[in-house]
Enzyme design. Structure first.
Site, PDB file in Angstrom:
ATOM      1  N   CYS A   1       0.837  -1.209   0.000  1.00 40.36           N
ATOM      2  CA  CYS A   1       0.000   0.000   0.000  1.00 40.36           C
ATOM      3  C   CYS A   1       0.869   1.255   0.000  1.00 40.36           C
ATOM      4  CB  CYS A   1      -0.907  -0.002   1.235  1.00 40.36           C
ATOM      5  SG  CYS A   1      -1.914   1.479   1.382  1.00 40.36           S
TER       6      CYS A   1
ATOM      7  N   CYS B   1      -0.523   4.113   2.244  1.00 41.42           N
ATOM      8  CA  CYS B   1      -0.280   3.930   3.684  1.00 41.42           C
ATOM      9  C   CYS B   1       1.184   4.193   4.032  1.00 41.42           C
ATOM     10  CB  CYS B   1      -0.613   2.503   4.115  1.00 41.42           C
ATOM     11  SG  CYS B   1      -2.083   1.817   3.376  1.00 41.42           S
ATOM     12  N   ASP B   2       2.093   3.662   3.219  1.00 44.77           N
ATOM     13  CA  ASP B   2       3.501   3.617   3.635  1.00 44.77           C
ATOM     14  C   ASP B   2       4.422   4.567   2.870  1.00 44.77           C
ATOM     15  OD1 ASP B   2       2.797   1.638   5.443  1.00 44.77           O
ATOM     16  OD2 ASP B   2       3.104   0.033   3.984  1.00 44.77           O
TER      17      ASP B   2
END
Ligand code: NAP
Length: 321
Positions: free
Chosen positions: A144, A147-148
């Site tokens: 992701c 997200c990261d």
């Protein structure tokens, strides 16, 4: 099934899944005055929520974050009376209530009766299955970018895959990383032309063509991946702080194996009305066997499945006209 749940009037429609397909089906079904429950997976997330920017959803020319779009879908469905629950559905059992036949949907300790069921369980990110992949999840291996990605400001990362997801997310990662190396097993990308053009013109993106990642390693955190050239067999080390893996999808259909017709890859086979091999069971979105997987097509499938479920319920209740 307990006597108490046998006596409980069933839902008209139980939808399994809380992504774009399921929520659109929920909106259509509840707006058609069907008593409708949507069960979102307790241990899975819809892929759309991990997408940083959706710029091809009609009516939103400025683009929208995937999480925000999913929240809007939900709000719109709830205003028509959709009920929601969380839980991982583990199976369906044929059930009847007096003259009415339907399905019991098992989710954890809960059992829900339904005249019709819509499977909208989506698909999940496929793994490479190479050494180090599991060990470094959360320590450099990610599925992701939204997200990261911010963890990799001014660092170097690799993206594995050549499809729409890999290329879109590689472009997104250039906001943070100083260099993004796309590792692709062939010498041409699968991604749509506009994404290819943007990636090929992006000075922060490099390509490792005809290459696969066959090992991921480091000390506590990921430090390098080993690339193998599939044409020559030569191996080399690529030093990166993160590797983002986008090599396609696996359908979330394990709960229905042996019960419902699936294709060889595990996707639910449906007809044009989203009818599955079981009576009163419909399926829509990324868990179904089809060529094109987009948010907008998932929504279209969801609307079709809800309408089919509506006709089916009307027939069952003798209300068809
Ligand atoms: P995909 O289209 O199936 O692409 C998967 C990519 O990973 C392919 O390039 C494939 O290589 C590669 N691959 C597969 N297994 C591999 C392995 N074991 N090792 C190395 N590489 C491997 O999957 P996706 O990109 O996740 O897209 C899924 C669906 O969502 C598609 O229908 C896509 O169009 C859609 N989507 C659309 C958008 C958009 O429109 N903006 C964005 C994201 C996703 P090959 O090319 O050699 O097969």
């Amino acid at each position: 099934m307990s006597e108490q749940s046998l006596a409980r009037p069933p839902y008209d429609v139980v939808i399994i899944g809380g992504g774009p397909a399921g929520l659109t089906a929920g909106m259509y079904a509840s707006r058609a005055s069907l008593r409708t429950l949507a069960i979102a997976g307790a241990s899975t997330v819809s892929q759309v929520t991990a997408t940083d920017l959706i710029e091809n959803y009609p009516g939103i020319p400025e683009g929208i974050n995937g999480f925000d779009l999913a929240e809007r879908f939900k709000a719109q469905a709830l205003q028509f009376g959709l009920e929601t629950a969380d839980g991982d559905v583990t199976g369906l059992t044929r059930q009847s209530w007096g003259d009415l036949a339907g399905w019991e949907v098992a989710a954890g300790q809960q059992r829900y009766g339904a005249l019709s069921v819509i499977i909208a369980t989506g698909a999940n990110w496929r793994r490479l299955g190479v050494a180090g992949e599991e060990r470094f999840i959360g320590k450099g291996v990610s599925f992701c970018a939204t997200c990261d990605g911010p963890f990799y400001r001014d660092r170097e990362v690799a993206v594995v895959g050549g499809g729409d997801t890999a290329i879109q997310e590689a472009i997104y990662l250039t906001r943070f990383a100083k260099k993004v190396t796309v590792v692709h097993r062939r010498d041409r990308l699968r991604a749509t032309a506009i994404l290819q053009k943007r990636a090929l013109e992006n000075p922060k993106i490099a390509f490792a063509w005809n290459s696969v990642v066959d090992a991921i390693d480091g000390l506590d955190l990921l430090q390098w991946v080993r690339l193998k050239d599939v044409t020559t067999g030569a191996a080399r080390q690529l030093n990166v702080d993160g590797v983002f893996i986008f090599v396609g999808l696996t359908p979330n259909t394990a709960a229905f194996q042996g019960l419902i017709a699936l294709d060889n890859a595990g996707y639910v086979t449906v007809d044009a009305n989203m009818q599955t091999s079981l009576p009163g069971v419909f399926a829509c979105g990324d868990c179904t066997a089809k060529r094109f997987r987009q948010v907008v097509t998932a929504c279209g499938d969801g609307a079709t499945a809800a309408f089919s479920a509506q006709l089916y319920c009307e027939e069952m209740k003798g209300e068809a006209y």
